[in-house]
Design a protein around this motif. Structure first.
Motif, PDB file in Angstrom:
ATOM      1  N   ASN A   1      47.304  28.176  29.565  1.00 51.19           N
ATOM      2  CA  ASN A   1      47.627  29.518  29.599  1.00 51.19           C
ATOM      3  C   ASN A   1      48.235  30.009  28.421  1.00 51.19           C
ATOM      4  OD1 ASN A   1      46.062  29.533  32.058  1.00 51.19           O
ATOM      5  ND2 ASN A   1      47.856  28.749  32.930  1.00 51.19           N
TER       6      ASN A   1
ATOM      7  N   SER B   1      40.267  35.710  31.409  1.00 54.40           N
ATOM      8  CA  SER B   1      40.279  34.280  31.513  1.00 54.40           C
ATOM      9  C   SER B   1      39.316  34.126  30.375  1.00 54.40           C
ATOM     10  CB  SER B   1      39.581  33.947  32.972  1.00 54.40           C
ATOM     11  OG  SER B   1      39.312  32.475  32.878  1.00 54.40           O
TER      12      SER B   1
ATOM     13  N   THR C   1      44.232  33.153  30.439  1.00 49.56           N
ATOM     14  CA  THR C   1      44.120  32.189  31.252  1.00 49.56           C
ATOM     15  C   THR C   1      42.954  31.468  31.481  1.00 49.56           C
ATOM     16  OG1 THR C   1      43.258  33.802  32.977  1.00 49.56           O
ATOM     17  CG2 THR C   1      45.435  33.827  32.884  1.00 49.56           C
ATOM     18  N   SER C   2      43.193  30.234  31.884  1.00 44.86           N
ATOM     19  CA  SER C   2      42.163  28.975  31.837  1.00 44.86           C
ATOM     20  C   SER C   2      41.786  29.066  33.418  1.00 44.86           C
ATOM     21  CB  SER C   2      42.822  27.785  31.520  1.00 44.86           C
ATOM     22  OG  SER C   2      44.010  27.357  32.116  1.00 44.86           O
TER      23      SER C   2
ATOM     24  N   GLY D   1      43.761  28.447  36.755  1.00 43.48           N
ATOM     25  CA  GLY D   1      44.716  28.797  35.831  1.00 43.48           C
ATOM     26  C   GLY D   1      45.661  30.004  35.848  1.00 43.48           C
ATOM     27  N   THR D   2      45.162  30.795  36.319  1.00 45.04           N
ATOM     28  CA  THR D   2      45.773  32.365  36.876  1.00 45.04           C
ATOM     29  C   THR D   2      46.951  31.967  38.020  1.00 45.04           C
ATOM     30  OG1 THR D   2      43.691  33.619  36.193  1.00 45.04           O
ATOM     31  CG2 THR D   2      45.545  34.765  37.286  1.00 45.04           C
TER      32      THR D   2
ATOM     33  N   TRP E   1      49.835  30.044  36.696  1.00 43.76           N
ATOM     34  CA  TRP E   1      50.489  30.896  35.653  1.00 43.76           C
ATOM     35  C   TRP E   1      51.482  32.042  36.372  1.00 43.76           C
ATOM     36  CZ3 TRP E   1      48.727  36.345  33.826  1.00 43.76           C
ATOM     37  CH2 TRP E   1      49.737  36.766  32.628  1.00 43.76           C
TER      38      TRP E   1
END
Length: 557
Positions: free
Chosen positions: A199, A223, A274-275, A283-284, A287
């Motif tokens: 991220n 993303s 983000t991933s 990932g979000t 994060w």
């Protein structure tokens, strides 16, 4: 004295004949072989359930439609052009688990990124429809045979013409009746370690006497990774390459304003790439969990950008709070004001979050779970199903229009600027075309080009990939305090390697040819043996070899 010379000449003639026969056979086989690059269907486990193609190697005779419904395909590799594909036939084979040796699906050549136009003879709408159904079928099933994708070419055209011309409809080609053999010699796929995803975040701090951390924050998020039927082809130009390109252009525009203390706004701007988007925006979530609570509380709202490269007249604003909510209404009014000036419409769509359900349809829902007001801007009117529209085979460079992305950038940047600089309700054009703050379509185009050349499926996009370095550099050029967060993707998914291979195509003769060849070779060896015995030991010895030995009677005692 002539006999030894004659014998030597005759032996030499036989040796040359044998050598020519062998060379002839080798040349024929060499001319009949072709090598084509192919892309394997994804192999993965979801919650321990095996899905996708479970075998990578292939060694079967080629077959194609039409075929007899009762034909045995357990040792045949079906070669199926996408536009001729009978989905009902394939669905029947997959759902009823009928035996199949392998599957090679031929994609229209003009789906490739190097082509700028699909041409009049290709119905893009139909291609998308068929591919969506096909990918949904293949990705969510366990297939105990190899499945590959390839682009149409003259090699396949010739191959299909020969197969159909020989009328193998009642029974596919076998070692008995000849045909073509498809061979992919790759080792069996192996499990990969849980992928590490990255991220990125960068800040544009606002202007305030004292601590800028006390200023309100607006987050712009997109993303960047993908998931698709063929990991090596999953570039997701629109979903969500377009969102990434839009975010980077917005960051570039505001960096010019925030670089001057006189035009620095009274809001912090937080940019996040983000991933884990296809995987419930994993990932979000991670994060947001990494943020200090003060940062979370400082975020006025977040704008998530998703699939903004293919819309024409309507853009959708997806929210978790009701449209009547005072914060949502204020954001919507700001967007609508700018959209009206630009000549298109903004539609708002409310979808309530089910906290008990782990499924996340849109990225903004992860913010909502942290009690942060958020929305998703998208050209899609409805959320895709799980693992759908996140890098489909048809989502190539042609699917993302830089002009649509530029209009999205203009909408977001203009509405943000009117709020940040308190110009709401004023007919201002801060990012006017032709000005020093104009949206740079060429910047957007270059990023769309790069994204469309880069498959971004975890775990095949490592943290050391040059693309990851390019994202970090671009964000660093326009923001400060750039931070990269590396996280391991949750263990719900297990991936396997072997995503690309070389398909070798061989033309093989039927058993009749093999039998005749064996007869000729056998006859040659017998004649050669007889000749050598006669010339070295005489005709009588040759006769004695084949004469039945006399049976000796034993004497009785």
């Amino acid at each position: 004295m002539a006999a030894p010379a004659t014998t030597e000449a005759f032996s030499l003639s036989y040796s040359m004949f044998s050598l020519l026969l062998i060379l002839f056979a080798c040349v024929e086989l060499g001319d009949a072989a072709s090598a084509v690059h192919v892309y394997r269907l994804i192999q993965y486990d979801l919650g321990g359930v095996p899905l996708g193609s479970r075998i990578s190697h292939l060694n079967h005779h080629a077959a194609s439609l039409p075929l007899d419904p009762n034909a045995d395909l357990s040792r045949s590799a079906l070669l199926l052009p996408l536009l001729d594909l009978d989905l009902s036939f394939l669905t029947d084979y997959i759902t009823n688990k009928k035996p199949l040796g392998g599957l090679v699906i031929l994609l229209p050549q003009k789906l490739g990124n190097k082509f700028a136009d699909f041409g009049k003879h290709v119905d893009l709408t139909r291609v998308k429809s068929v591919l969506n159904q096909l990918e949904d079928l293949l990705v969510h099933a366990e297939l105990p045979y190899p499945v590959y994708f390839a682009y149409e070419s003259s090699t396949f055209d010739s191959l299909l013409g020969d197969i159909r011309g020989k009328n193998f409809s009642s029974q596919p080609a076998t070692s008995t009746n000849g045909g073509y053999k498809l061979v992919i010699s790759t080792p069996e796929a192996k499990k990969l370690s849980p992928p590490t995803t990255s991220n990125f975040q960068g800040w544009l701090p606002g202007q305030k006497d004292g601590d800028s951390e006390q200023l309100p924050t607006i987050a712009i998020v997109a993303s960047y990774d993908t998931f698709g039927a063929a990991p090596a082809l999953s570039v997701g130009s629109d979903s969500n390459g377009s969102g990434v390109a839009a975010l980077l252009e917005i960051a570039r525009l505001f960096s010019r304003l925030y670089s001057n203390p006189k035009t620095r706004g009274k809001y912090n701007l937080l940019f996040g790439l983000t991933s884990g988007g296809p995987y419930n925006y994993n990932g979000t979530q991670k994060w947001l969990r990494s943020f200090d609570q003060r940062v979370i509380e400082s975020i006025d709202y977040a704008i998530c950008l998703n699939s903004v490269g293919s819309w024409e007249n309507d853009l959708w604003m997806h929210v978790s709070k009701p449209p009547e909510n005072v914060y949502i209404k204020e954001i919507y009014d700001g967007f609508s004001e700018v959209a009206q000036d630009m000549g298109f419409s903004i539609n708002v769509k409310h979808k309530k979050i089910n906290i008990s359900n782990s499924r996340v349809a849109w990225e903004h829902e992860q913010f909502s779970r942290f009690r942060v007001t958020a929305l998703t801007l998208s050209g899609l009117s409805a959320a895709p199903e799980f693992l759908q529209s996140t890098g489909n085979l048809h989502d190539t460079r042609k699917s993302a229009d830089e002009k649509a992305v530029a209009r999205t950038v203009k909408l977001v940047a203009e509405s943000l600027a009117r709020q940040i600089y308190e110009h709401k309700g004023k007919k201002l054009d801060i990012f006017a075309d032709g000005s020093s703050l104009a949206v740079n379509v060429h910047h957007i185009q270059s990023w769309l080009d790069l994204l469309s050349r880069t498959p971004r499926v975890a775990p095949f996009l490592s943290k050391n990939n040059p693309f990851i370095a390019a994202l970090k550099k671009e964000l660093s050029d326009h923001t400060v305090d750039v931070h990269v967060q590396n996280e391991v993707l949750d263990g719900t998914f297990t991936f396997y390697d072997s995503t690309e291979a070389t398909l070798n195509i061989y033309q093989v003769a039927g058993v009749t040819f093999d039998f005749l060849f064996l007869m000729v070779l056998g006859s040659y060896l017998i004649v050669l043996f007889s000749f050598l015995v006669i010339t070295t030991r005489g005709l009588d010895d040759l006769i004695n070899i084949f004469r039945r030995p006399a049976v000796r009677k034993s004497k009785s005692t």
